[in-house]
Design an enzyme around this catalytic site. Structure first.
Site, PDB file in Angstrom:
ATOM      1  N   CYS A 210      19.744  49.363 -19.422  1.00 32.48           N
ATOM      2  CA  CYS A 210      19.401  47.936 -19.494  1.00 32.48           C
ATOM      3  C   CYS A 210      18.877  47.657 -20.909  1.00 32.48           C
ATOM      4  CB  CYS A 210      18.315  47.621 -18.477  1.00 32.48           C
ATOM      5  SG  CYS A 210      16.816  48.578 -18.805  1.00 32.48           S
ATOM      6  N   HIS A 272       7.401  51.678 -19.904  1.00 29.16           N
ATOM      7  CA  HIS A 272       6.726  51.280 -18.665  1.00 29.16           C
ATOM      8  C   HIS A 272       5.405  50.580 -18.913  1.00 29.16           C
ATOM      9  CE1 HIS A 272       9.298  54.807 -17.702  1.00 29.16           C
ATOM     10  NE2 HIS A 272       9.738  53.924 -16.851  1.00 29.16           N
ATOM     11  N   HIS A 322       3.166  55.272 -10.156  1.00 28.00           N
ATOM     12  CA  HIS A 322       4.186  54.961 -11.173  1.00 28.00           C
ATOM     13  C   HIS A 322       3.478  54.421 -12.411  1.00 28.00           C
ATOM     14  CE1 HIS A 322       7.555  53.069 -13.247  1.00 28.00           C
ATOM     15  NE2 HIS A 322       8.324  53.900 -12.561  1.00 28.00           N
ATOM     16  N   GLU A 324       4.273  52.259 -14.620  1.00 27.66           N
ATOM     17  CA  GLU A 324       4.252  50.795 -14.783  1.00 27.66           C
ATOM     18  C   GLU A 324       3.135  50.188 -13.939  1.00 27.66           C
ATOM     19  OE1 GLU A 324       7.994  48.662 -14.086  1.00 27.66           O
ATOM     20  OE2 GLU A 324       6.808  46.920 -13.477  1.00 27.66           O
ATOM     21  N   THR A 362       8.627  45.898 -11.613  1.00 31.08           N
ATOM     22  CA  THR A 362       9.932  45.312 -11.993  1.00 31.08           C
ATOM     23  C   THR A 362      11.135  45.994 -11.344  1.00 31.08           C
ATOM     24  OG1 THR A 362       9.972  46.780 -13.895  1.00 31.08           O
ATOM     25  CG2 THR A 362       9.132  44.548 -14.266  1.00 31.08           C
ATOM     26  N   CYS A 392      13.284  42.701 -12.227  1.00 31.70           N
ATOM     27  CA  CYS A 392      14.008  42.230 -13.408  1.00 31.70           C
ATOM     28  C   CYS A 392      15.506  42.078 -13.132  1.00 31.70           C
ATOM     29  CB  CYS A 392      13.767  43.188 -14.569  1.00 31.70           C
ATOM     30  SG  CYS A 392      14.724  44.684 -14.447  1.00 31.70           S
ATOM     31  N   SER A 420      12.871  58.331 -11.693  1.00 31.07           N
ATOM     32  CA  SER A 420      13.278  56.965 -12.063  1.00 31.07           C
ATOM     33  C   SER A 420      13.215  56.069 -10.829  1.00 31.07           C
ATOM     34  CB  SER A 420      14.699  56.981 -12.635  1.00 31.07           C
ATOM     35  OG  SER A 420      15.255  55.688 -12.594  1.00 31.07           O
ATOM     36  N   SER A 464      17.986  53.691 -16.536  1.00 29.85           N
ATOM     37  CA  SER A 464      17.581  54.660 -17.557  1.00 29.85           C
ATOM     38  C   SER A 464      18.596  55.790 -17.719  1.00 29.85           C
ATOM     39  CB  SER A 464      16.202  55.239 -17.197  1.00 29.85           C
ATOM     40  OG  SER A 464      16.175  55.650 -15.851  1.00 29.85           O
TER      41      SER A 464
HETATM   42  S1  SF4 Z   1      11.859  46.009 -16.619  1.00 28.71           S
HETATM   43 FE1  SF4 Z   1      12.598  48.126 -16.721  1.00 28.71          FE
HETATM   44  S2  SF4 Z   1      14.608  48.053 -15.727  1.00 28.71           S
HETATM   45 FE2  SF4 Z   1      14.032  45.936 -16.199  1.00 28.71          FE
HETATM   46  S3  SF4 Z   1      14.937  45.483 -18.212  1.00 28.71           S
HETATM   47 FE3  SF4 Z   1      12.859  46.234 -18.569  1.00 28.71          FE
HETATM   48  S4  SF4 Z   1      13.078  48.452 -18.879  1.00 28.71           S
HETATM   49 FE4  SF4 Z   1      14.956  47.720 -17.901  1.00 28.71          FE
END
Ligand code: SF4
Length: 514
Positions: A210, A272, A322, A324, A362, A392, A420, A464
């Site tokens: 992404c 993250h 996680h 994030e 996300t 996202c 992931s 990823s």
């Molecule tokens: S939030 Fe994570 S999966 Fe979504 S665009 Fe950003 S890096 Fe990519």
């Protein structure tokens, strides 16, 4: 002749392979082990009669010599290609066979095998190794010569090495170790044969990187270019083993905490995101930082700060542990609560039930998160959510794509690493659509038993996972029989994120100098 034909040049090799087949648990299917004779001339004669009988699958198996010092007697070499100098045959299913042999407890290397017409003399090992070959034999190339269109593999169990050549006393113990490995490998060859088939491969699109992952990788590459190695990266830059290994080779050092970063070093924060506490610690230590946090993760951080400063209890829907989630919770620890399931909603204790907000990791599965949001709004009818979706665009698109291929597939393979989150969610999404799915870091992780009977295979890839991994999986499957690929496109993506100012400024500076 249908079924698997195993070509073993020597009588002892054929005997070891037959014993291995007999000792195998379960049905090995229709297998014929043929002694094809020593040397290229006998091999060519045997190949002519075997080819005329049109075997279903062909395996060449025997002992062989190692060309590199890192191979030991008893190791199995799986040929990625076989060449006699004039003709080269590719064996593209090698990673599948190598992975299965490793899971059977054997030490395995994959690489080119060279076929020669005489026992190597002093000095010839080095010359042959310089061509890229890792092992040598005297029969594989002629035995494969007429195999076009037939799934074929070659394995050689190492009986001699450059340090212990074939004309030395150690050849006896080397030969015994090699034959033991061949016996153990025999049933794996039968499993490989059972996995062969013509197939349709459905490629989920969008798949792989992404915009946030591409940006994070570019940030580390630019940091290495502009600051020089080493560059420290707090946590894995993105959750993918291949990406991390490639960047490590380029000079990145991945650490879990800033305490592992030496004073004065350059450090990159991963895609993250990090909590304010980590930023403060970096500032206190005077570390030069570059922030690779995905802008869409940073947006969730900003929402958390806004809701918390407005007096809300913020329920963060996500997975404990996680990175994030840890980073986002760190924005306002006293005003936030992690909600992993519908059951967790009952534990929320807001000071004011009229001031509850919810945010999301996300990379969640959209359908699962929707159930938790319903539970929150059932309990707190005035609960408010983010201005725009937290899950996202990349996560949403990849989940839609995997759902589309799952509907048409007997099996779904998802390229991505075990840590992931978005890749794990793709596996779950495919399984909720009713199709068995597996997460694989690469072709070697694919178990041959998954493939038997699967004629339509869907391939998806987490945000990823490098695109090249999907190509490697398709190539490996094509070694099991003809593969027809079809892209199943549910969306096209054009999102791009800019680079952080630290790197932009240096890039502009170096451009001006030029
Ligand atoms: S939030 Fe994570 S999966 Fe979504 S665009 Fe950003 S890096 Fe990519």
């Amino acid at each position: 002749m249908s079924g698997l034909t195993v070509c073993a040049p020597l009588r002892v090799e054929a005997r070891a392979l037959r014993r291995g087949m007999r000792a195998a648990e379960g049905d090995v299917g229709q297998v014929e082990v043929i002694r094809t004779g020593y040397g290229p001339v006998r091999a060519a004669a045997a190949a002519a009669s075997i080819g005329a009988a049109a075997p279903g699958q062909l395996a060449v198996a025997g002992v062989g010599g190692a060309l590199t010092d890192d191979l030991q007697v008893g190791d199995i070499v799986v040929a990625s290609q076989v060449t006699d100098g004039s003709t080269t045959v590719e064996c593209t299913s090698a990673p599948l066979l190598a992975g299965e042999l490793r899971r059977a407890g054997l030490r395995v290397r994959t690489g080119p095998i060279a076929t020669v017409d005489h026992l190597l003399r002093r000095g010839e090992h080095e010359k042959l190794a310089a061509t890229g070959a890792i092992a040598v034999d005297m029969e594989s190339a002629p035995l494969l010569a007429g195999s076009a269109g037939t799934p074929a593999v070659v394995i050689r169990a190492v009986s001699d090495t450059p340090g212990h050549p074939v004309l030395s006393p150690s050849i006896v113990s080397g030969g015994i170790a090699a034959l033991r490995s061949l016996r153990k490998a025999a049933p794996v060859l039968a499993r490989w044969a059972a996995a062969t088939s013509q197939r349709q491969v459905l490629l989920a699109s969008p798949r792989s990187f992404c915009a946030g992952v591409e940006r994070a990788i570019e940030i580390v590459e630019l940091a290495l270019e502009q600051y020089g190695a080493p560059v420290y990266v707090r946590k894995q830059i993105v959750h993918n083993a291949t990406v991390v290994a490639d960047l490590e080779r380029a000079g990145a050092i991945f650490v879990d905490e800033l305490s592992e970063v030496p004073d004065g070093a350059n450090v990159v924060f991963s895609a993250h995101g990090v909590s304010p506490e980590v930023r403060t610690e970096a500032e206190r230590r005077g570390l030069a930082t570059v922030d690779a946090t995905c802008p869409l993760v940073a947006k969730v951080h900003a929402e958390a700060r806004r809701f918390a400063s407005d007096g809300y209890l913020v329920a963060l829907i996500g997975h404990a542990g996680h990175e994030e989630v840890e980073g986002t919770l760190g924005e306002a620890p006293a005003s936030m609560a992690l909600v992993e399931s519908v059951a967790d909603v009952g534990n929320l204790r807001p000071a004011d039930p009229g001031k509850v907000a919810y945010l999301m990791q996300t990379t969640l599965a959209a359908d699962e998160a929707a159930g938790i949001v319903s539970a929150i709004t059932d309990r707190f009818p005035s609960a408010t959510g983010p201005g725009s979706d937290d899950i996202c665009y990349a996560t949403t698109n990849r989940q839609r794509a995997v759902r589309a291929i799952a509907a048409q597939s007997d099996l779904v393979l998802v390229a991505g690493s075990a840590n992931s989150s978005n890749s794990q969610r793709l596996v779950e999404t495919a399984e909720r659509a009713g199709t068995k799915a597996y997460l694989v870091d690469g072709a070697e992780d694919i178990q041959l038993g998954w493939l038997a009977g699967a004629e339509a295979i869907g391939i998806a890839a987490g945000a990823s996972a490098p695109p090249a991994i999907v190509g490697q999986i398709v190539s490996a499957l094509s070694g099991l029989g003809e593969v027809r690929t079809k892209d199943v496109v549910v969306a096209t993506e054009s999102v791009q994120f800019g680079l952080p100012k630290e790197l932009r400024q240096r890039s502009a500076g170096s451009a001006n100098e030029n």
